[in-house]
Design an enzyme around this catalytic site. Structure first.
Site, PDB file in Angstrom:
ATOM      1  N   GLU A 101       2.814   4.609  -4.022  1.00 39.79           N
ATOM      2  CA  GLU A 101       2.586   6.168  -5.081  1.00 39.79           C
ATOM      3  C   GLU A 101       4.039   6.196  -5.188  1.00 39.79           C
ATOM      4  OE1 GLU A 101       0.857   5.559  -2.817  1.00 39.79           O
ATOM      5  OE2 GLU A 101      -0.863   4.539  -4.273  1.00 39.79           O
ATOM      6  N   ASP A 141       1.011  -1.196  -0.139  1.00 37.77           N
ATOM      7  CA  ASP A 141      -0.052   0.015   0.099  1.00 37.77           C
ATOM      8  C   ASP A 141       0.899   0.769   0.246  1.00 37.77           C
ATOM      9  OD1 ASP A 141      -2.105   1.630   0.080  1.00 37.77           O
ATOM     10  OD2 ASP A 141      -2.022   1.730   2.245  1.00 37.77           O
ATOM     11  N   ASP A 160      -9.087   3.085  -2.291  1.00 36.69           N
ATOM     12  CA  ASP A 160     -10.033   3.604  -0.703  1.00 36.69           C
ATOM     13  C   ASP A 160     -10.897   4.140  -0.997  1.00 36.69           C
ATOM     14  OD1 ASP A 160      -7.771   2.879   0.447  1.00 36.69           O
ATOM     15  OD2 ASP A 160      -6.793   4.851   0.765  1.00 36.69           O
TER      16      ASP A 160
END
Ligand code: NAG
Ligand code: NAG
Ligand code: NAG
Ligand code: NAG
Ligand code: NAG
Ligand code: NAG
Ligand code: NAG
Length: 897
Positions: A440, A437, A576
């Site tokens: 990015e 997770d 999300d």
């Protein structure tokens, strides 16, 4: 022959040209005066139709976002019958390109141009090109009206397309599956995009689009990882598509696709970015997760409650809650002591269930008490650095953090070792899959983030625990690669922090809430160029690390951030989302993008919604839709109310019902995954993949095909028990009643769909391999006998296939590839049967019959076997023929019709 040279000079629509240019976005500079380039020195390689040439600036520079580069190089290669590769670069310096270590290039067969399905016709003065489908002479890509612009930190290629072009892809996004073509910009720049707002850049980047027309479907892939805006606009009776890119080179792959079969272009794209990884069978089971499982006791309770209520739970997940002060590769000694987690893992494994933990990339920075994961990273020198050589600091869950450099030569060893130590089966937590997770990479600290410590204090990281720890002895379960620098850089000359053209990042500046664009990798590459690769590089590193732990098993990894080719390594959840009906609806387009276009088939949304409190009804509907997500996981955000399916009778029933159908169809979808891993065939498809000439299907993204033969049409509105679905001109069969439903190319209103039901139809022409019954685990499903469902097409024929292996090994000793083909009155089961699982073909269900089958005979090895029973249902016209034979050799079932 070579590329066809077009002799005409300029376009007739000069007027329209200026109108189109007048609609420049605010803040954008006027590029209408840009001169374009002339093509010179065209050379055709000996014995090949590959050409190269020089592009020389064709007039006074426009210097829109920097100085025009005066001289460029061009190459065009017919890589195979379906693929043209066009490259334009600056020969005077080494510019960044996506490293081969991240995305290996496909091999070129360098075929003769006249054997190719598409051709690239060009004009040399000024240079422009058209990509043409040879069979129809239709122009697929056309830069004639739009001069090429190439500057150090900005380049533009723009094409005309037919009005209201059917464009799909260019994500990750939450916009309609068929993209709007008016005033629409798709920005590609990875972003921690809480709430996944439509119209913005999200976590991942796939610069590929498919365009569908009556005459065929083709694809265009831009192999570039720099930040970019891809703009779609309507003007003068055309759609235009425009790449505005802040670095790298022009590296376009044109994929011919097919005149009749859209899935062909998906397969061709998989030739370029790699085939999806094979998944373990168990990963298709149901997964439960939430952020906010406060301690090991709660975890055990959730596992216990699922089993008490009888909802199959295949895999339990834990979010960052387990970590000590939110630091990766640590477990909190009071809330999640390793010994108790090991007990939970043992319990799960003993019950054929699995366990998955989250791992973030960011590593807590210089903690007082010494943090081995950090210390080893310092020793191996693997953290990302600022231009001055200091560590680049961000703020993530543990507070101030550093980030691994996936290009570092020491990174594979480092990451493998961290996994080996913490997830050690003997001493640590023996996970079965990994969840990655925040890659990015995300940071909570706003650019320029001058004081990360203040930010961490302000956000109160790591947050205090809200409940006291359980007693350590609380009883549970009581009742029951290396990367090498390949590119030099001339970065000093670029204004990296303040590029003249800035893509429209919804977070703000490009460095906002992520590693800053001037951060340097060990090999000299900077985040300005490689940002969009971070999540995919973490994905392949994590795949390596999981393989190092269990070398013989297919790894299972779910990531948030992806780049083109990510599916070759991992699966992806859609991020999300929120517990809203809108997000429930657009999760379908999100999955279609990943599975049918981007080659990331192991995909799903957070079922019942992540952010916000769900409602019982939404969660029930989503439980049934989730049963048709390739990756099926209920997951929830910390501050919101619990949403495990067992909490309400309605969601319990919906989940049981959905999982029952899903588990009976596990081998059907597993076969589709296997097929996709071989040739890129999509695991989910939009309706138009199957009905390409039916224009009504082109915009549909609330119905989809699960595999290629099961049509899923969920109820989409709150409070509603009906749904308008579209049925093309074809025959379908209701999955529950088995009755035929003749589609007429019209909308049909389905009514009285209870909150635990979901409309599912089998498309005529298919034989579906299903299991006789579902079970509590996928391991138990594999022991169930088969039932083949024969759903004839309008001519009475059907076919299907079934792939069986051990479900987990990277290299299989034996597999079965079984083909089922049906003509009226005869089902032939052929193929190879080397994987022997001991299960039988219990029965065959034939749909669409007018009368009970008579004189039923099973022929096996030439011996005719009597049939135990035939059960004909007059109402639905379906017959269940008991076969009860080992599925270990060919057989036929014949009867009178
Ligand atoms: C492109 O080139 C092909 C092959 O020479 C030619 O047949 C065709 O007419 C050209 N198409 C266009 C649209 O110029
Ligand atoms: C184009 O889209 C932008 C961003 O959504 C919006 O702000 C703007 O008003 C739109 N312009 C037109 C002409 O529709
Ligand atoms: C179900 O969860 C509750 C707490 O939420 C717990 O008290 C109970 O023991 C659990 N049941 C099982 C079978 O684990
Ligand atoms: C790799 O790590 C070792 C220590 O484990 C260190 O000595 C070496 O300098 C590192 N390599 C690079 C290229 O930084
Ligand atoms: C190096 O650069 C970082 C980021 O700009 C800055 O915070 C730090 O103070 C600099 N360190 C030195 C020693 O100049
Ligand atoms: C995969 O499925 C497609 C569509 O059913 C089929 O055309 C193709 O041959 C299959 N590929 C493989 C490798 O089995
Ligand atoms: C955390 C979270 O879920 N935030 C948003 C959820 O959705 C509501 C309404 O859509 C927003 O108000 C929240 O900010």
């Amino acid at each position: 022959m070579s590329l066809t040279k077009r002799m005409f000079k300029f376009n007739v629509l000069a007027l329209c040209f200026s109108v189109a240019q007048a609609t420049v976005l605010q803040g954008a500079r006027d590029v209408s005066a840009c001169p374009g380039y002339n093509l010179d020195n065209v050379v055709q390689a000996a014995g090949s139709d590959t050409i190269t040439g020089d592009l020389i600036i064709a007039g006074e520079s426009c210097n829109a976002y920097g100085d025009d580069i005066k001289r460029l190089s061009l190459s065009v290669t017919y890589e195979d019958e379906n693929r043209i590769h066009l490259k334009i670069w600056d020969p005077s310096e080494t510019r960044y390109e996506v490293p081969e270590s991240v995305l290996p290039r496909p091999t070129s067969k360098d075929v003769p141009a006249d054997s190719a399905k598409i051709t690239l016709n060009y004009t040399d003065n000024p240079f422009s090109f058209q990509v043409v489908r040879r069979s129809t002479n239709e122009i697929l890509f056309d830069t004639t009206r739009h001069p090429l612009i190439f500057e150090p930190q900005y380049w533009r290629v723009k094409t005309d397309l037919p009005a209201h072009a059917n464009i799909y892809g260019l994500g990750e996004h939450t916009d309609p599956f068929r993209l709007p073509t008016h005033n629409h910009t798709r920005t590609l720049w990875s972003r921690d995009a809480f709430g996944i707002p439509p119209g913005t850049n999200l976590y991942g980047n796939h610069p590929i689009y498919f365009e569908h027309r009556k005459g065929g479907t083709h694809g265009v892939f831009l192999l570039n990882s720099n930040g970019m805006d891809i703009k779609l606009e309507e003007s003068c009776g055309r759609t235009t598509l425009e790449y505005n890119v802040i670095g790298g080179i022009i590296d376009l792959y044109f994929l011919a696709g097919s005149e009749t079969s859209p899935a062909e272009v998906a397969r061709q794209y998989s030739e370029v970015v790699g085939k999806p990884a094979e998944i373990p069978y168990w990963s298709l089971g149901f997964h439960q997760c939430r952020y906010g499982y406060r301690d090991f006791v709660k975890l055990a309770h959730v596992i216990g409650n699922y089993s008490a209520v009888g909802i199959p739970l295949e895999t339990m997940w834990t979010d960052i809650d387990y970590m000590h002060e939110r630091k990766i590769f640590t477990a909190d000694s009071e809330y999640f002591p390793v010994s108790r987690l090991r007990e939970i893992v043992d319990y799960l494994h003993a019950h054929d269930q699995r366990y998955i933990l989250m791992v973030d990339p960011a590593v807590g920075y210089q903690t007082k008490e010494g943090y081995p994961t950090y210390d080893r990273g310092v020793r191996d020198d693997i953290f990302l650095k600022n231009p001055n050589g200091s560590y680049h600091l961000g703020v993530v869950w543990p507070g101030v953090t550093v980030y691994p450099d996936w290009f570092h030569p020491n990174i594979t060893e480092y990451w493998n070792n961290e996994f080996k130590l913490f997830f050690n089966p003997e001493t640590g937590i023996d996970i079965d899959g990994a969840w990655i997770d925040m890659n990015e990479p995300a940071s909570f600290c706003s650019y320029p983030c001058l004081d990360p410590y203040a930010k961490a204090r302000q956000r109160n990281f790591p947050p205090p625990r809200l409940t006291p720890p359980p007693k350590p002895d609380t009883p549970i379960f009581t009742p029951d690669n290396t990367f090498t620098a390949q590119y030099g850089n001339n970065l000093e000359r670029r204004s990296i922090l303040d590029p003249p053209y800035e893509p429209f990042n919804a977070a703000g500046p490009l460095s906002e809430r992520t590693a800053h664009v001037n951060v340097v990798h060990q090999n000299g590459l900077v985040e300005y160029d490689t940002h969009n690769l971070y999540g995919t590089m973490m994905s392949s590193a994590t795949r390596q690390a999981m393989l190092a732990r269990r070398p013989d098993e297919r790894p299972f990894i779910i990531t948030r951030s992806t780049f083109a080719g990510a599916g070759h390594h991992v699966g992806k959840w859609l991020g999300d989302n929120l517990s809203t009906w809108a997000q429930y609806r657009f999760s379908i387009a999100g999955m279609l993008n990943m599975a049918s276009i981007f080659q990331v088939p192991m995909v799903g949304s957070d079922v019942c919604g992540f952010g916000g409190d769900t409602t019982v009804q939404l969660c029930a509907r989503w439980a049934t839709l989730g049963a048709f997500n390739p990756f099926f996981r209920n997951h929830n955000d910390e501050p919101y109310a619990d949403q495990e399916f067992y909490l309400w009778p309605l969601t319990t029933e919906a989940a049981k019902h959905g999982i029952d159908i899903r588990y009976r169809l596990l081998d059907y979808i597993y076969t589709a995954f296997h097929n996709g891993s071989l040739d890129g065939s999509p695991v989910l498809s939009p309706l138009w993949f199957r009905y390409p000439s039916d224009e009504n299907t082109w915009g549909i993204d609330l119905q989809f095909l699960y595999g290629d033969s099961i049509l899923v049409s969920p109820v989409t509105e709150e409070g509603s028990t009906s749904v308008d679905i579209y049925l093309p001109d074809d025959i379908f069969y209701d999955f529950e009643t088995l009755a035929p439903v003749r589609g007429r190319g019209e909308k049909v209103t389905l009514t009285d769909i209870s909150f635990v039901d979901i409309p599912v139809h089998i498309v005529g022409g298919s034989v579906i391999p299903s299991r006789e019954s579902s079970a509590m685990t996928t391991t138990a499903v594999r022991a169930q006998d088969f039932n083949f469902i024969v759903a004839p097409d309008l001519a009475g024929n059907a076919e299907g296939s079934l792939y069986v292996d051990d479900g987990i090994s990277l290299i299989q000793d034996a597999t079965s590839e079984i083909f089922m083909s049906y003509t009226p009155g005869k089902l032939a089961v052929t193929g190879s049967f080397d994987y022997t699982s001991g299960v039988k073909l219990a029965s065959v269900t034939v749909l669409g019959l007018l009368q009970a089958p008579a004189n039923v005979v099973v022929n096996r090895d030439g011996s005719l076997l009597g049939v135990l029973s035939v059960n004909f249902n007059v109402e639905s016209g379906s017959a269940v023929i008991t076969v009860n034979q080992d599925l270990d050799r060919e057989l036929t079932v014949t009867f009178d019709v």
